[in-house]
Design an enzyme around this catalytic site. Sequence first.
Site, PDB file in Angstrom:
ATOM      1  N   MET A 135       0.833  -1.202   0.000  1.00 22.63           N
ATOM      2  CA  MET A 135       0.000   0.000   0.000  1.00 22.63           C
ATOM      3  C   MET A 135       0.867   1.251   0.000  1.00 22.63           C
ATOM      4  O   MET A 135       1.803   1.374   0.782  1.00 22.63           O
ATOM      5  CB  MET A 135      -0.923  -0.048   1.232  1.00 22.63           C
ATOM      6  CG  MET A 135      -1.818   1.158   1.381  1.00 22.63           C
ATOM      7  SD  MET A 135      -2.954   1.336  -0.028  1.00 22.63           S
ATOM      8  CE  MET A 135      -3.122   3.104  -0.089  1.00 22.63           C
ATOM      9  N   GLU A 179       4.591   0.809  -5.842  1.00 22.92           N
ATOM     10  CA  GLU A 179       4.177   1.666  -4.713  1.00 22.92           C
ATOM     11  C   GLU A 179       4.923   2.991  -4.755  1.00 22.92           C
ATOM     12  O   GLU A 179       4.348   4.042  -4.470  1.00 22.92           O
ATOM     13  CB  GLU A 179       4.400   0.955  -3.372  1.00 22.92           C
ATOM     14  CG  GLU A 179       3.741  -0.422  -3.237  1.00 22.92           C
ATOM     15  CD  GLU A 179       2.274  -0.485  -3.653  1.00 22.92           C
ATOM     16  OE1 GLU A 179       1.579   0.543  -3.566  1.00 22.92           O
ATOM     17  OE2 GLU A 179       1.830  -1.564  -4.091  1.00 22.92           O
TER      18      GLU A 179
HETATM   19  N1  SER Z   1      -3.339   0.676  -3.794  1.00 19.86           N
HETATM   20  C1  SER Z   1      -2.691  -0.570  -3.523  1.00 19.86           C
HETATM   21  C2  SER Z   1      -1.825  -0.873  -4.707  1.00 19.86           C
HETATM   22  O1  SER Z   1      -2.263  -1.177  -5.769  1.00 19.86           O
HETATM   23  C3  SER Z   1      -3.691  -1.625  -3.266  1.00 19.86           C
HETATM   24  O2  SER Z   1      -3.209  -2.897  -3.422  1.00 19.86           O
HETATM   25  O3  SER Z   1      -0.689  -0.704  -4.659  1.00 19.86           O
HETATM   26 ZN    ZN Z   2      -1.434   0.296  -7.025  1.00 20.19          ZN
END
Ligand code: SER
Ligand code: ZN
Length: 534
Positions: A249, A284
């Site tokens: 996340m 991320e």
């Molecule tokens: N927003 C997150 C991601 O895709 C959820 O898994 O990295």
């Molecule tokens: Zn993502």
Amino acid sequence: METVDLDIKLFENHAQVDSTLKMVRQIAGDLVLFGEELELIAITMNGKPLTAEDYQQQAGTLTIANAPDEVVLEIQVRICPQTNTALEGFYMAGSGDETMFVTQCEPEGFRKITFYPDRPDVLAIFTTRLEADKRYPTLLANGNLVEAGEVADAPDRHYAIWHDPTNKPSYLFACVVADLDVLTDSYTTSEGHEVLLEIYAKSADIDKCDVGMQALKDSMKWDEVNYGRAYDLDRYMIVAVSQFNMGAMENKGLNIFNTACVLSSPETTTDSRSFSVKAIIAHEYFHNWTGNRITCRDWFQLCLKEGFTVYRDQSFSADQQSSAVQRIDDVATLRAHQFAEDAGPLAHPVRPESFVEINNFYTTTVYEKGAEIVRMIANTLGAENFRKGTDEYFRRYDGQAVTVEDFLSALSITDSKIESFIDWYRQPGTPMVSGHQYYDHAAQTLTITLSQQTRHVSGFAAPKPLPIPVATALFDKDTGDIVAERMLLLDQATQTFTCENIAREPVVSLLRDFSAPVQLNEIIKMRFGIFAQT
Ligand code: SER
Ligand code: ZN
């Protein structure tokens, strides 16, 4: 929302959350806050305690009618991270010596921490104070560390205060209370800003963080070179957690990762798993610009941040290893999972138009097909114009919560036909492309006729033709040389493309590099042109 001050005190069997929300009215109407699984202890508005007559509490909301145009709400709630098994909101992960407390707020977990207008288009500046027993020496939240120390009158407790200077939606809030080791490094951005990099993990795992750290530095560099995007805060932290629902996340400055997606060691990790760790770290990190600094107006736009970010992490991985191998892997995944989803009862558009539970839409259609749409646009524009478009996107929308239409409008500054790709976001089902080709010796022309068809998914409008970029090359039969190369844009139900001055019948290669997420049937070779036949 202008500012949010949170004070989260973790105790043995509950946590107390005090929040101060400074808000200014934008539109007429009631002030509606979302809240779930919260025990409301006290609430004041502009210094005055509110009683049960001053607000209405219903399942999931707290509504204040007739709020003044400027309010400061002070809310105290009690929550129970120790019994929160949803892995959403603030929860306990692990047990015994390995107990730690972490958050997951995307998409709607923040409302399990306090009452809040928990929507991605509400951006605010957060300051977070965390207080806990010294058994948990690691106290982390978004942004920069402002202060840390002992709690007066409580010798076993300590606190830390974090301030995040960027405006962010609540789904990017994060905090961690744990006992972790840390691997540190640093990176100097292209703007000359020195950033402290930290990966936090249990002490037994800290020697498995080097691959992730290198991937983080490579990602930071890659985004500067390829998109002109540098990191903005003084710190970038990654925390490895064994109980985590999603892979990872992108919380602002404080990513939380499932251990499976960050730990890697040459002794125990396969090459392919290690590639995937690097790709997730990159994913991320790239969200910092595509998702965090420019975020989604609402959860219907989930594909805006995910599709673009997956395209970016795929491109990063292609640059790190063989780009052909990377493309084959990505297409194999798309065809195995997304095509199956699109062909079955769960078929849905990349941008759904309604949902009961947005958590159910973290799908391969939103992520992988969403990435394919961005790839089609990038290939249609070519590298230089795509970069102009993405520069324009960042220039126009930095600091805002936007839509897929905004994205397409920025990308189309050099070519207005890009706007027509909106239909890819609206229409479910995998298009099927078929056709035939005919080489005319006398005229020295090659004619390729292509048709597209998409199944009608029940509950959606009748399908219409989509803009399908078909990367095409003609090869000389004997030498294997490329005689001609074109990006055909199939945007009608049936279309004929003619290549002139083709001296000999070539070998035709269509949909090269899998230039669109479609099923390509065998292209029939005609012995006679259809026009000649009639
Ligand atoms: N927003 C997150 C991601 O895709 C959820 O898994 O990295
Ligand atoms: Zn993502």
